[in-house]
Scaffold this active site. Sequence first.
Site, PDB file in Angstrom:
ATOM      1  N   HIS A  61      -8.486   3.431   4.128  1.00 29.26           N
ATOM      2  CA  HIS A  61      -8.681   4.048   5.444  1.00 29.26           C
ATOM      3  C   HIS A  61     -10.139   3.965   5.898  1.00 29.26           C
ATOM      4  O   HIS A  61     -10.434   4.014   7.085  1.00 29.26           O
ATOM      5  CB  HIS A  61      -8.329   5.547   5.408  1.00 29.26           C
ATOM      6  CG  HIS A  61      -6.875   5.841   5.541  1.00 29.26           C
ATOM      7  ND1 HIS A  61      -5.945   5.420   4.635  1.00 29.26           N
ATOM      8  CD2 HIS A  61      -6.184   6.565   6.477  1.00 29.26           C
ATOM      9  CE1 HIS A  61      -4.741   5.865   5.005  1.00 29.26           C
ATOM     10  NE2 HIS A  61      -4.860   6.551   6.106  1.00 29.26           N
ATOM     11  N   GLU A  72      -6.658   9.456  10.563  1.00 33.30           N
ATOM     12  CA  GLU A  72      -5.282   9.548  11.061  1.00 33.30           C
ATOM     13  C   GLU A  72      -5.191  10.418  12.323  1.00 33.30           C
ATOM     14  O   GLU A  72      -4.230  10.311  13.078  1.00 33.30           O
ATOM     15  CB  GLU A  72      -4.349  10.037   9.949  1.00 33.30           C
ATOM     16  CG  GLU A  72      -4.280   9.014   8.820  1.00 33.30           C
ATOM     17  CD  GLU A  72      -3.150   9.214   7.825  1.00 33.30           C
ATOM     18  OE1 GLU A  72      -2.491  10.272   7.881  1.00 33.30           O
ATOM     19  OE2 GLU A  72      -2.935   8.309   6.995  1.00 33.30           O
ATOM     20  N   CYS A  74      -3.647  -1.041  -2.061  1.00 31.94           N
ATOM     21  CA  CYS A  74      -3.891   0.380  -2.322  1.00 31.94           C
ATOM     22  C   CYS A  74      -4.826   0.534  -3.507  1.00 31.94           C
ATOM     23  O   CYS A  74      -4.601  -0.049  -4.573  1.00 31.94           O
ATOM     24  CB  CYS A  74      -2.545   1.031  -2.630  1.00 31.94           C
ATOM     25  SG  CYS A  74      -2.653   2.726  -3.186  1.00 31.94           S
ATOM     26  N   ASN A  75      -5.880   1.321  -3.329  1.00 34.06           N
ATOM     27  CA  ASN A  75      -6.842   1.515  -4.423  1.00 34.06           C
ATOM     28  C   ASN A  75      -6.199   2.168  -5.635  1.00 34.06           C
ATOM     29  O   ASN A  75      -6.415   1.754  -6.766  1.00 34.06           O
ATOM     30  CB  ASN A  75      -8.031   2.344  -3.939  1.00 34.06           C
ATOM     31  CG  ASN A  75      -9.036   1.515  -3.175  1.00 34.06           C
ATOM     32  OD1 ASN A  75      -9.906   0.903  -3.758  1.00 34.06           O
ATOM     33  ND2 ASN A  75      -8.905   1.473  -1.864  1.00 34.06           N
ATOM     34  N   CYS A  97     -11.448   3.235  -0.325  1.00 34.19           N
ATOM     35  CA  CYS A  97     -10.154   3.709   0.180  1.00 34.19           C
ATOM     36  C   CYS A  97      -9.870   2.893   1.427  1.00 34.19           C
ATOM     37  O   CYS A  97     -10.765   2.684   2.257  1.00 34.19           O
ATOM     38  CB  CYS A  97     -10.219   5.196   0.522  1.00 34.19           C
ATOM     39  SG  CYS A  97      -8.809   5.792   1.490  1.00 34.19           S
ATOM     40  N   ASP A 151       0.877  -1.173   0.000  1.00 37.81           N
ATOM     41  CA  ASP A 151       0.000   0.000   0.000  1.00 37.81           C
ATOM     42  C   ASP A 151       0.915   1.224   0.000  1.00 37.81           C
ATOM     43  O   ASP A 151       2.111   1.115   0.256  1.00 37.81           O
ATOM     44  CB  ASP A 151      -0.864  -0.021   1.271  1.00 37.81           C
ATOM     45  CG  ASP A 151      -1.789   1.186   1.359  1.00 37.81           C
ATOM     46  OD1 ASP A 151      -2.518   1.431   0.381  1.00 37.81           O
ATOM     47  OD2 ASP A 151      -1.770   1.894   2.374  1.00 37.81           O
ATOM     48  N   SER A 152       0.341   2.393  -0.253  1.00 33.23           N
ATOM     49  CA  SER A 152       1.130   3.618  -0.207  1.00 33.23           C
ATOM     50  C   SER A 152       1.556   3.944   1.232  1.00 33.23           C
ATOM     51  O   SER A 152       2.483   4.718   1.442  1.00 33.23           O
ATOM     52  CB  SER A 152       0.328   4.779  -0.788  1.00 33.23           C
ATOM     53  OG  SER A 152      -0.883   4.929  -0.097  1.00 33.23           O
ATOM     54  N   GLY A 212      -2.634   9.061  -4.250  1.00 34.54           N
ATOM     55  CA  GLY A 212      -3.853   9.573  -4.891  1.00 34.54           C
ATOM     56  C   GLY A 212      -3.641  10.740  -5.839  1.00 34.54           C
ATOM     57  O   GLY A 212      -4.349  10.883  -6.829  1.00 34.54           O
TER      58      GLY A 212
END
Lengths: 270, 270
Positions: free
Chosen positions: A185, A152, A73-74, A183, A10-11, A43
Amino acid sequence: MDNRGIGIFDSGFGGLTVLKEIKKILPGEKVYYFGDTARLPYGSKSRENIVNYSQEIAEFLKTKDIKALVIACNTASAMALEALQGKYDFPVIGVIGAGSRGALKVSSGGRIGVIGTKGTVNSGVYEREIKKIKADVEVYANSCPLFVPLVEEGMIEDEITKMVIERYLSNFKGRVDSLILGCTHYPILGDIIRRYLDGTGIEVVNPAIEVAKELKELLEEEDQLSDMAEVHDEFYVSDSPNHFRELGEMFLGSEIEKVQKINLEEYGRG
Amino acid sequence: MDNRGIGIFDSGFGGLTVLKEIKKILPGEKVYYFGDTARLPYGSKSRENIVNYSQEIAEFLKTKDIKALVIACNTASAMALEALQGKYDFPVIGVIGAGSRGALKVSSGGRIGVIGTKGTVNSGVYEREIKKIKADVEVYANSCPLFVPLVEEGMIEDEITKMVIERYLSNFKGRVDSLILGCTHYPILGDIIRRYLDGTGIEVVNPAIEVAKELKELLEEEDQLSDMAEVHDEFYVSDSPNHFRELGEMFLGSEIEKVQKINLEEYGRG
């Protein structure tokens, strides 16, 4: 039986929600997780860069002798899945395809909603993926750029977050029958989003759960499930391992023992 | 008189608030702006990476034959100013020093507040810089991670933003006599922050204005002001020029004609 590990990347942190779902249904699989913290977020970056980054990460994870690679990661799933598929002797699967198939399964009226970062939504990738499988479906997508920083900040059960959810999601009511959390998150806000949508009949789809299910089916079909009783996952990042460990534990809901920093330039692009 | 240009760089868009203040008081100066959009945000990245990135950007701007370099990014200013100062035959100035000096000028009771990204606040750089100039000052700092995405969402005069401002700034009331906007995005929220602090006696300090003033004094001292009547600024980014132009116009409050994408790897680290 195959005791080699699974690669996930993922990023940054978000992919840990995917790792979490994989571990729930495949607790015996060892996972090598890579978070590209030096270059997050993906993104807002170009396709060319995302493909390059993803290739570098895949080359690194290849050195761990993995049996499957999951793009958690999308953005990377949207832009780099094709470039990686078929290039390696292990299968590569992504959250976008899994999330799309999951939404089609629960969509009663063929009206699917998608929320994600600006990058994911503007790319139209969920719509393309969904319509590839079933053409006569309506897809309505909107970006929710405040969700990631709210998560976050740990502002989950928070009045401000509830207002932001209403701001972003009110348009979906009466318009869709399912909603993809596009996403990684967003599943952290899953409960509060479900509560906001309660009574609307909208089914919330978490691609992290869907990709974990697809990974399990894949390993079962190929008879590649691990038979290990105890595994220790390994975590790698491109920058700030301590920050990753701290924030990462919130995403994972459990402790992260050790995070190692890797210089991707040493691994090339394959 | 010196008609060479000024270099300004930032991790992305935020530095445009610095450019804006420079153009207000130095309209005859040509500016070369670089936004490192491929690697933003800098806030969560390590010192080593930030120094490397800043050196690459300085090398690129050097090729434009500049007479001064402004580090508009708080993180880069905190981490890379020393590495760049003295390395070139042009002066290098940063927002942190200018903002600190500006706060000391207006602070009546020696109690200075700082808001910024997590990176800036955790580094303690404003406190160090302020205490270098005047030791007996109290500094109280807090990060405001939601401000950047709220600005980038264009949610300026917004109920949610007002709640977030109250959440982040209520602790400063009665505690400080001045407040440094320690992130280049925050001046966009300057009016609404000033309104929230109205009647508290807290003076809001915008480092963008302070660094513009310092640049002007520097050029005047060295007799290096330009005598050009008309100038065309140039904008460069490391990724996504179109996105930069669109969002950048909000920061700048005026049109951006053209944005060019640059591959920094070609310029080395000096």
